[in-house]
Enzyme design. Structure first.
Site, PDB file in Angstrom:
ATOM      1  N   GLY A  56     -48.963  11.725 -82.033  1.00  0.00           N
ATOM      2  CA  GLY A  56     -49.727  11.199 -80.675  1.00  0.00           C
ATOM      3  C   GLY A  56     -49.269   9.900 -80.153  1.00  0.00           C
ATOM      4  N   TYR A 103     -58.906   7.826 -84.853  1.00  0.00           N
ATOM      5  CA  TYR A 103     -57.713   8.240 -85.414  1.00  0.00           C
ATOM      6  C   TYR A 103     -57.516   9.478 -84.716  1.00  0.00           C
ATOM      7  CZ  TYR A 103     -57.782   5.115 -89.286  1.00  0.00           C
ATOM      8  OH  TYR A 103     -57.604   4.109 -90.258  1.00  0.00           O
ATOM      9  N   GLU A 104     -56.286  10.158 -84.454  1.00  0.00           N
ATOM     10  CA  GLU A 104     -55.667  11.221 -83.847  1.00  0.00           C
ATOM     11  C   GLU A 104     -56.474  12.571 -84.212  1.00  0.00           C
ATOM     12  OE1 GLU A 104     -51.421  13.506 -83.066  1.00  0.00           O
ATOM     13  OE2 GLU A 104     -51.549  11.195 -83.916  1.00  0.00           O
ATOM     14  N   SER A 105     -56.988  12.814 -85.268  1.00  0.00           N
ATOM     15  CA  SER A 105     -57.619  14.030 -85.671  1.00  0.00           C
ATOM     16  C   SER A 105     -58.981  14.143 -84.975  1.00  0.00           C
ATOM     17  CB  SER A 105     -57.794  14.059 -87.040  1.00  0.00           C
ATOM     18  OG  SER A 105     -58.475  12.858 -87.705  1.00  0.00           O
ATOM     19  N   GLY A 106     -59.493  12.930 -84.271  1.00  0.00           N
ATOM     20  CA  GLY A 106     -60.586  13.146 -83.334  1.00  0.00           C
ATOM     21  C   GLY A 106     -61.802  12.440 -83.805  1.00  0.00           C
TER      22      GLY A 106
END
Length: 257
Positions: A131, A51-54
């Site tokens: 993203g 996911y985009e949060s890492g």
């Protein structure tokens, strides 16, 4: 006898089946997240969800409300910084597929999550790209899932937030270091794939009970159908059970139960 299921369940199961075991998938929130986690809980236990949060190789027990949902971090193998996520993992070519949703999509699979109407005086402002623009241009390929309507499926998007194949279908031609782009679009009516020559989306499969006329009526351009039009395989009892349990757990958790 056929199992009873909704068009939304059909869409989620079909989208989940698009993911293969062992793939690395960059997941968008919403319908893509539902499909990706259903795949992980059924036929693709070794799919790597990012996911985009890492959060890397996350295995949430419930569907996240956003990329910042604590469930993603708590269940992840590890969490890295957002710059590392994009520069090393995504731009480094380590993501097989990006799974995205959208507000608008056009015949060349360009996505709009910026605004509806004129740019200088929009009727509606949307959340933006996040993203997705980077995912769509750096992942090996892109899957898109959304509900089918004339409001969502338009001939030309009002704003190209995320590149599909450009306004003329040639937006990826002769561009180095870029992925294949959208390879399939899964809706609650059908499955679409881009034509190999023009890159315009073509219906390749209809869901149970859906006619060509239903798709034509819900699409904002003169939609084409494959010469050998298939019927989408129906969900299994196991897939429906797991999907419903996942959504029920999610509802209970978000309600504070």
């Amino acid at each position: 006898m056929s199992l009873e299921y909704t068009s939304s369940e059909m869409m989620s199961v079909t989208a989940a089946r698009a993911l293969e075991n062992g793939m690395t998938c960059f997941v968008g929130i919403g319908l893509p997240s539902e499909a990706a986690n259903l795949a992980r809980l059924t036929h693709a236990p070794d799919v790597v969800l990012i996911y985009e949060s890492g959060t890397l190789q996350t295995k949430p027990d419930i569907l996240p409300l956003s990329i910042g949902d604590g469930e993603l971090c708590e269940s992840a193998l590890t969490t890295v910084s957002v710059p590392e996520m994009f520069r090393y993992w995504l731009q480094g070519g380590k993501v097989d597929v990006g799974f995205l949703g959208t507000a608008q999509i056009d015949r060349f699979a360009n996505l709009n999550t910026t605004l509806i109407g004129d740019y200088k005086a929009p009727k509606v402002r949307l959340p933006g790209g996040g993203g997705a623009p980077e995912i769509a241009t750096n992942a090996g390929e892109v899957f898109i899932t959304l509900k089918h309507s004339k409001r969502a499926f338009v001939k030309d998007v009002d704003f190209v937030t995320t590149l599909g194949f450009g306004r003329d279908g040639k937006g990826r031609d002769n561009v180095p270091n870029i992925g294949k782009g959208p390879t399939r679009v899964i809706t609650d009516l059908c499955v679409m794939k881009p034509d190999s020559e023009t890159k315009e989306l073509v219906v390749v499969s209809l869901h149970r009970g859906v006619s060509r006329e239903d798709v034509i009526e819900a699409t904002g351009w003169e939609i084409r159908f494959a010469e050998q039009l298939e019927s989408t395989p129906e969900p299994s009892e196991n897939e429906l059970t797991i999907l419903r349990e996942l959504k029920a757990r999610t509802e209970r958790a978000h309600a504070g139960a």
